[in-house]
Design a protein around this motif. Sequence first.
Motif, mmCIF file in Angstrom:
data_model
loop_
_atom_site.group_PDB
_atom_site.id
_atom_site.type_symbol
_atom_site.label_atom_id
_atom_site.label_comp_id
_atom_site.label_asym_id
_atom_site.label_seq_id
_atom_site.Cartn_x
_atom_site.Cartn_y
_atom_site.Cartn_z
ATOM 1 N N ASN A 1 -76.641 0.440 -56.916
ATOM 2 C CA ASN A 1 -77.727 -0.458 -57.323
ATOM 3 C C ASN A 1 -79.072 0.098 -56.878
ATOM 4 O O ASN A 1 -80.032 0.124 -57.655
ATOM 5 N N TYR B 1 -81.974 0.971 -59.503
ATOM 6 C CA TYR B 1 -83.242 0.240 -59.607
ATOM 7 C C TYR B 1 -84.408 0.956 -58.925
ATOM 8 O O TYR B 1 -85.410 0.345 -58.593
ATOM 9 N N ASP C 1 -84.173 0.727 -50.311
ATOM 10 C CA ASP C 1 -84.773 1.572 -51.358
ATOM 11 C C ASP C 1 -86.228 1.184 -51.544
ATOM 12 O O ASP C 1 -86.659 0.122 -51.087
ATOM 13 N N HIS D 1 -77.978 -10.854 -64.290
ATOM 14 C CA HIS D 1 -78.704 -9.600 -64.402
ATOM 15 C C HIS D 1 -80.158 -10.041 -64.457
ATOM 16 O O HIS D 1 -80.688 -10.294 -65.531
ATOM 17 N N GLY E 1 -73.860 -7.579 -64.074
ATOM 18 C CA GLY E 1 -74.296 -8.650 -63.183
ATOM 19 C C GLY E 1 -73.143 -9.113 -62.312
ATOM 20 O O GLY E 1 -73.175 -10.219 -61.765
ATOM 21 N N LEU F 1 -72.879 -7.393 -57.308
ATOM 22 C CA LEU F 1 -73.179 -8.061 -56.035
ATOM 23 C C LEU F 1 -72.258 -9.248 -55.783
ATOM 24 O O LEU F 1 -71.937 -9.565 -54.642
HETATM 25 P P1 ADP Z 1 -75.954 -5.495 -62.197
HETATM 26 O O1 ADP Z 1 -74.712 -5.037 -62.860
HETATM 27 O O2 ADP Z 1 -76.884 -6.221 -63.101
HETATM 28 O O3 ADP Z 1 -76.630 -4.428 -61.394
HETATM 29 P P2 ADP Z 1 -75.461 -6.760 -59.664
HETATM 30 O O4 ADP Z 1 -74.645 -7.955 -59.351
HETATM 31 O O5 ADP Z 1 -75.111 -5.505 -58.976
HETATM 32 O O6 ADP Z 1 -75.426 -6.620 -61.202
HETATM 33 O O7 ADP Z 1 -76.962 -7.109 -59.335
HETATM 34 C C1 ADP Z 1 -77.520 -8.337 -59.781
HETATM 35 C C2 ADP Z 1 -79.010 -8.202 -59.986
HETATM 36 O O8 ADP Z 1 -79.641 -7.995 -58.720
HETATM 37 C C3 ADP Z 1 -79.400 -7.005 -60.830
HETATM 38 O O9 ADP Z 1 -79.405 -7.358 -62.188
HETATM 39 C C4 ADP Z 1 -80.788 -6.671 -60.324
HETATM 40 O O10 ADP Z 1 -81.753 -7.421 -61.025
HETATM 41 C C5 ADP Z 1 -80.782 -7.138 -58.896
HETATM 42 N N1 ADP Z 1 -80.631 -6.013 -57.933
HETATM 43 C C6 ADP Z 1 -79.513 -5.638 -57.286
HETATM 44 N N2 ADP Z 1 -79.764 -4.611 -56.437
HETATM 45 C C7 ADP Z 1 -81.060 -4.321 -56.581
HETATM 46 C C8 ADP Z 1 -81.937 -3.353 -55.981
HETATM 47 N N3 ADP Z 1 -81.510 -2.472 -55.064
HETATM 48 N N4 ADP Z 1 -83.251 -3.368 -56.369
HETATM 49 C C9 ADP Z 1 -83.685 -4.248 -57.260
HETATM 50 N N5 ADP Z 1 -82.925 -5.181 -57.853
HETATM 51 C C10 ADP Z 1 -81.632 -5.220 -57.526
#
Ligand code: ADP
Length: 559
Positions: free
Chosen positions: A307, A311, A338, A357, A370, A373
């Motif tokens: 992630n 991002y 990050d 997401h 999404g 996490l």
């Molecule tokens: P995705 O498959 O969309 O990455 P996640 O569950 O991993 O799903 O993350 C959910 C949301 O959290 C992401 O859509 C993103 O908007 C936000 N996100 C997760 N990690 C980060 C990060 N390191 N920096 C910015 N936004 C993040």
Amino acid sequence: MCGYSKAIKLCLLEYLMLVFMHTLYAFISNVNTGMFVLAFSSIILAVTVFFAMIVKNEKVVIALITVSSIMATTIIGYKLDTLALAIVIFVVMSTTTALLVKTSYVVYVSIATTLALIAYAIFAPEAILKGISSLLLYALYIVAYIIFEINLFVIIYYVRRYMHDIEIKTAEAESAKESKDIFLANMSHDVRTPMNAICGMAELTLREKDLPKEARENIESISNSGKVLISIVNDILDYTKLENGNVEIIPVVYSMRNLVKGIEEMVPIRMDDKRLTLETHIQEDLPDVYIGDEVRLRQILFNLLSNAIKYTENGFVTLDISGISDGGFVDFTITVTDNGIGIKKEDIPKIFNSFQHVDSHRNRETSGTGLGLCIVKKLLDLMGGSISVESTYGVGSKFTVKISQKISEETAEKTESDDEAKNEPKVNAPEGRVLVVDDNKVNLKVAQGLLKTFNLTVDIASSGHEGLEILKERKDYDIIFIDHMMPELDGIDTLKLIRADESEYMKRVPIIALTANVGTGVREMFISSGFNDYVPKPIDMKWLNGILRKYLPEDKIKM
Ligand code: ADP
């Protein structure tokens, strides 16, 4: 038949209590009478239990118990004049059982009959106090027992209905869960099988030396998209398993430093064209070997790092592992930081939910279900850990994982995942010979092509039967790869037939399952079925390399 045994048990229990109370009462009033009641009721009870055990017809048994209990209580009651006792037993037993079965009808019957008896007791208190054996009282006493027995039948009826409903509901729930599991296994299999062909063919084509630049780029895109698709399927599978409570935490002995090294080797693939640096830091004075679920911990950290990379366009991503030793455990604080796009304050509470997401117009370019996490959080819950996030929109994010791991006295075992993670040199085995059995022609071609890159001689068979025929002719394969799901003779049946052969070679030749079925417990399933190991589809070259290094005879691997 659950209803049968429960109903009989309940019936016998009531009867036993009845006899017990009478016997107790008889002993209190007179020892000789007590002895008579005890002996008499024991005989009737023994006979009843004996019949209940041999007669497997519910109605007959209940009738038997009823008749014998009426007989016993009537004879004993006549001898003792125990109307008071009858009322007590009746009230206590019918009310408790009525409450147990929780049916308003039974409660109603119990209360009504109890009230009738209490009313009688109020109008004839001398009967309770002295126990008079008048004809009228004796008749009422029998009526009380008949009501009691009717009540018993009603209770049994409801218990049975209740049990039956539960049985049906459990069966329905189980079959729904089963069909969900079957659906998932099939879905995973059905998506992976063509994906194996796509990724495998792309991999093989990329190995062509004189491929035009544009074609190479196009094929690289196919290969990368295939990998993304597989990771999405994996996420969906994991999420559903976690939702169903089908994920088990499997503790093993592992080295934290090896785990981090493995992750470092895995993530650069995702850093592709980005101007990013990845830094990892482990607090030096911490022990290295722990007992915990290494696979899941790796999944959590890999997800967070992926992630962070996903991002962040340019700058840095850091993984920092620190901890405090506490009585045989280390309480870890693991942070992934990050300087990427960050998360809006109002979005932070949403990101651990499934299918979220967030900030989608800005993240339109980045792929994701999404679920990442959400899976991380659920896994940490299972492992007794936690996760939190601090983030400033446009500046960057910091994810903090807290988890406790037991320090191990042993040295870390070399696990399959270590092999997978290590960048071991590619096997070169020009004298090695392997057999691949798969019913899918394209996948056969992929496996053959990929195995040939190790300079092996590769023979193929397109069914279990054909494989067995080939093995009759030649017994010099160093490894046999067999697809799991094949029509007629599937992988497991083929393996069993090979192992059942009398020759020593067939009993010990390494047999590896090739399977599009992946997930927790798959490795254990294959090993317990008799396979030496397995290779998941789409075939990963590093995994395949690890398997060849492990199972090819040492003298056939050339440097
Ligand atoms: P995705 O498959 O969309 O990455 P996640 O569950 O991993 O799903 O993350 C959910 C949301 O959290 C992401 O859509 C993103 O908007 C936000 N996100 C997760 N990690 C980060 C990060 N390191 N920096 C910015 N936004 C993040």
